[in-house]
Design an enzyme around this catalytic site. Structure first.
Site, PDB file in Angstrom:
ATOM      1  N   ALA A 212       0.812  -1.219   0.000  1.00 15.74           N
ATOM      2  CA  ALA A 212       0.000   0.000   0.000  1.00 15.74           C
ATOM      3  C   ALA A 212       0.843   1.265   0.000  1.00 15.74           C
ATOM      4  CB  ALA A 212      -0.946   0.003   1.198  1.00 15.74           C
ATOM      5  N   THR A 270      -4.488  -2.956   1.182  1.00 15.01           N
ATOM      6  CA  THR A 270      -3.935  -4.304   1.054  1.00 15.01           C
ATOM      7  C   THR A 270      -4.156  -5.143   2.318  1.00 15.01           C
ATOM      8  OG1 THR A 270      -1.809  -3.380   1.686  1.00 15.01           O
ATOM      9  CG2 THR A 270      -2.199  -3.718  -0.652  1.00 15.01           C
ATOM     10  N   ASN A 290      -3.921   0.608   4.612  1.00 12.86           N
ATOM     11  CA  ASN A 290      -4.010   2.023   4.240  1.00 12.86           C
ATOM     12  C   ASN A 290      -3.846   2.170   2.728  1.00 12.86           C
ATOM     13  OD1 ASN A 290      -1.169   1.163   4.925  1.00 12.86           O
ATOM     14  ND2 ASN A 290      -0.771   3.066   3.838  1.00 12.86           N
ATOM     15  N   ASP A 335      -1.594   5.746   8.141  1.00 14.72           N
ATOM     16  CA  ASP A 335      -1.100   4.370   8.063  1.00 14.72           C
ATOM     17  C   ASP A 335      -1.732   3.500   9.151  1.00 14.72           C
ATOM     18  OD1 ASP A 335       0.307   2.226   7.027  1.00 14.72           O
ATOM     19  OD2 ASP A 335       2.136   2.661   8.130  1.00 14.72           O
TER      20      ASP A 335
HETATM   21 CA    CA Z   1       1.107   0.684   5.595  1.00 14.70          CA
END
Ligand code: CA
Length: 746
Positions: A212, A270, A290, A335
């Site tokens: 990601a 992901t 994320n 994140d």
């Molecule tokens: Ca990440």
């Protein structure tokens, strides 16, 4: 020799890891003289009846709910003082080891770096077979956090593992031979990698992927257990709505994105770690991650929740259709993945027994959901978190504190937790005996600023598009990008949680939402996976090379064994012939490449990977010898390039190379300040055209120009010359500076 063999052998043989095991001796002979036959005999009935055979560890988390709790009590609070070494298996690798050993009928099945698999006699550590996948070295350019693997799934005579380059293998449990294999990544130009464990769900085996931070578009794919034929694929984020949607859920999800979102970035989401299957409800739960760009105002400028980022998805594995979803962080931009350990159990809440799903994701809230309906039952902070004040149980939505945390408004922000997460991939453990969840936690804040200008997509590379620092840098504002320095204002910091980084093993009461006990770890990067047992034990390995056993009720330290190798994985426990063993993988790595921390024992003793087992009345644990002091840096080549070239090379290096090359002694990847004259002479061949691909060094000719490579070389020479000059000034050894933290690199 295969690519992966060469890669791993070179890592193992590298001088920095030259390592002598002192006092290495075989464990006393077990009563079992004949090695067990690996059959991988596991089916639905046996998995559902796991408590009838407490000596087994059937899934990565023992039971179908992956609680990482064993009812075994042969080793207990009274006798754990006698715990000692049973056996070890040296894998010959030197990267992060993240899997939890599965043990069925006396055979241990466990994965190591890049998806190697070992089948061992669980009583002696004798190798029964091993599997070494051929791995395409190019993919490691697209991985954030080391060439790791988080486990195998064993089912009905087969062992399933996903290699780093995305190939899912079904191995015959008897001999490790490939029964079938399938490439699960269909766009290798993008920054995909696979590090998670496959999940068995009904008639299929399911695998996700990571990337990601790069430009991956997340999905999970299900394959027929016997044939490997694709059954379905579920994308976790929509593609460009101008194109047809692959499945109906994406049409709904797309309504939560700006139609003019930056679709070329892939949009992440992901599913790189946690999946768990509930055979009672026939639901597969998938945690999603994320997106890049991290900053939502650049990713989806008109706003929106951006489904299914940072969500838990419940999927019917027979059809691949979504049954329910719960998004933990709408419009995620810190994140805050929801990929962390999902566990299933039963809790009595307000007097009602509920089948629940529990998760302690990066964002600092502990979530309990009804796993049949997805109803949010509770969400309470288990760690410092200022991005949201609370979660509204009626709507399920967090009350985001935009003033504190939304860096899209042009002001830098100090946000807790950081991308390291209040809890990351390291498994937690739920003891049905104490009713407590033992969570390996970290306390670190992150600094964010939105860089000016439009985000440019860098194909196959880091695309986070945000300036990031960590709270522990606030004491040295000069180490931060200028945009983040205003956050170092002492008056402001007085209003914030402690900026000193730390980590702690916390015992969390999920029903009463409180920390019952907490013990500090050796450093903020030290938060290894956890096991709890019916013997009243909580077990965790440390980056300082110590295996520790705590009392489950109060956290009292009952036993500490110095193994001399850093541990980040979770232990498992099992019995063979009436003897209880504890087993754990040793070897640090993973996100953050923490080997440069002085608290990491790898900085003194290297990182030679081992599988270790312990038992009562065992022997002394072999501890690796100290590494020899680093050889002096030999005189580097004459400086090439202009000051501008060196500066440009530094930028290119940070964006493309620093994820692996921290240039610290003795990190697992070569310290480029020590690059030899011969390697400098072959620099372009190596970096541009892949002369060392076989050793894991990817080629960059599709993304970097010859001029950029020359600038990178000029930058490396400048680093080497600086270190050499310092050394010659009389320092005993060139003291490695802590490497600069990288933008969004976790
Ligand atoms: Ca990440």
């Amino acid at each position: 020799m295969s690519n992966s063999k060469r890669l791993l052998a070179s890592a193992a043989l590298a001088a920095v890891f030259a390592l002598v095991l002192v006092g290495c001796k075989k464990a006393p002979d077990s009563a079992q003289a004949v090695a067990p036959v690996p059959t991988g005999k596991l089916d639905r009935a046996r998995l559902l009846a796991v408590d009838s055979e407490p000596g087994a560890w059937l899934t990565s988390g023992r039971d179908f709910g992956k609680t990482h709790y064993s009812p075994l009590e042969l080793i207990n609070q009274q006798n754990v003082g006698k715990l000692g070494f049973a056996w070890q298996y040296e894998t010959g690798t030197a990267r992060g080891m993240e899997a939890t050993p599965v043990v069925i009928d006396g055979v241990m099945y466990v994965s190591g770096v890049v998806g190697r698999v070992y089948a061992l006699d669980a009583a002696t550590g004798k190798l029964l077979w091993k599997f070494e996948p051929q791995v395409d070295a190019k993919v490691n350019r697209g991985a954030c956090c080391d060439m790791v693997n988080r486990g195998v799934a064993v089912w009905n005579g087969k062992v399933y593992v996903a290699a780093f380059d995305g190939i899912l293998y079904a191995l015959n449990a008897g001999d490790g031979k490939i029964a079938w294999q399938v490439q699960t990544i269909d766009d290798k130009q993008r920054g995909y990698s696979v590090t998670g464990a496959p999940q068995i769900a009904g008639k299929v085996v399911v695998i996700g992927n990571g990337g990601a931070e790069f430009d991956a578009r997340g999905y999970v794919t299900a394959y027929d257990l016997e044939t490997g034929k694709q059954a379905w694929r579920f994308y976790t984020v929509p593609g460009d709505p101008k194109k047809p949607f692959e499945h109906p859920e994406l049409e709904q999800a797309a309504k939560t994105w700006d139609p003019d979102s930056r679709w070329e970035f892939g949009m992440g989401g992901t599913a790189w770690d946690s999946m768990v299957y509930d055979p009672e409800l026939n639901l597969l739960y998938v945690g999603t991650g994320n997106a890049a760009p991290w900053n939502r105002s650049k990713r989806s400028p008109k706003g929106g929740d951006n489904l299914f980022l940072s969500s838990i998805l419940a999927v019917n594995p027979d059809t691949g259709r979504l049954v329910w979803h719960y998004q933990e962080v709408p419009g995620e931009q810190w994140d805050y993945t929801a990929t962390q350990h999902i566990m299933l159990s039963t809790l009595t809440l307000n007097g009602v027994e509920r089948k629940v799903l529990m998760q302690a994701p990066k964002n600092g809230f502990f979530y309990i959901l009804d796993r049949k309906t997805g109803e949010l039952l509770s969400a309470e902070k288990y760690a410092a978190a200022n991005w949201a004040t609370h979660v509204d149980l009626k709507t399920g939505r967090p009350a985001e504190d935009k003033a504190a945390a939304d860096y899209g408004d042009g002001k830098p922000k100090l946000v807790f937790p950081s991308p390291i997460g209040a809890h990351n991939w390291n498994p937690m453990s739920y003891s049905t005996k104490t009713g407590l969840v033992y969570i390996p936690t970290a306390h670190v804040g992150a600094l964010y600023a939105n860089p000016p200008g439009r985000a440019e997509w860098l194909p196959g590379r880091m695309n986070t598009n945000v300036q990031v620092g960590f709270s522990f840098q606030l004491g040295q504002p000069a180490s931060l990008p200028p945009a983040l320095r205003p956050l170092a204002d002492p008056k402001f910091l007085k209003t914030m949680p402690d900026v000193t980084p730390s980590a702690a093993l916390k015992a969390w009461d999920p029903v009463n939402h409180k920390v019952v006990w907490s013990v500090p770890n050796s450093s903020f990067m030290d938060h290894g996976g956890v096991l709890s047992t019916g013997g009243g034990l909580v077990v965790q390995g440390g980056l300082d090379g110590k295996l520790r056993v705590f009392a489950d009720s109060d956290g009292k330290l009952l036993k500490e064994i110095d193994v001399g190798t850093a541990m980040i994985a979770a232990p498992s426990t099992y019995t063979v012939n009436g003897v209880q063993y504890l087993a754990i993988l040793a070897g640090s790595g993973g996100g953050g490449w923490s080997s440069w921390l002085p608290q990491n024992i790898a900085s003194k003793k290297g990182n030679a990977n081992r599988i270790l087992a312990f038992r009562l009345d065992g022997g002394a644990t072999p501890v690796p010898a100290d590494l020899p002091p680093p050889a002096p840096i030999s005189e580097p080549p004459a400086q090439v390039g202009t000051a501008a070239d060196i500066a440009a090379g530094g930028g290119t290096f940070t964006a493309n190379c620093s994820g692996c090359h921290t240039n610290a002694w003795p990190a697992p990847i070569p310290d480029l300040r020590r690059t030899s004259a011969a390697t400098h002479a072959a620099f372009k061949e190596i970096v541009l055209r892949g002369a060392l691909q076989a050793r894991g060094m990817p080629r960059f000719d599709d993304v970097l120009s010859e001029k950029q490579i020359e600038q990178v070389q000029a930058y490396i020479i400048s680093l080497a010359r600086q270190a050499y000059a310092e050394q010659q000034k009389g320092a005993a050894a060139a003291a490695p500076a802590a490497p600069a933290m990288k933008e969004g690199h976790l």
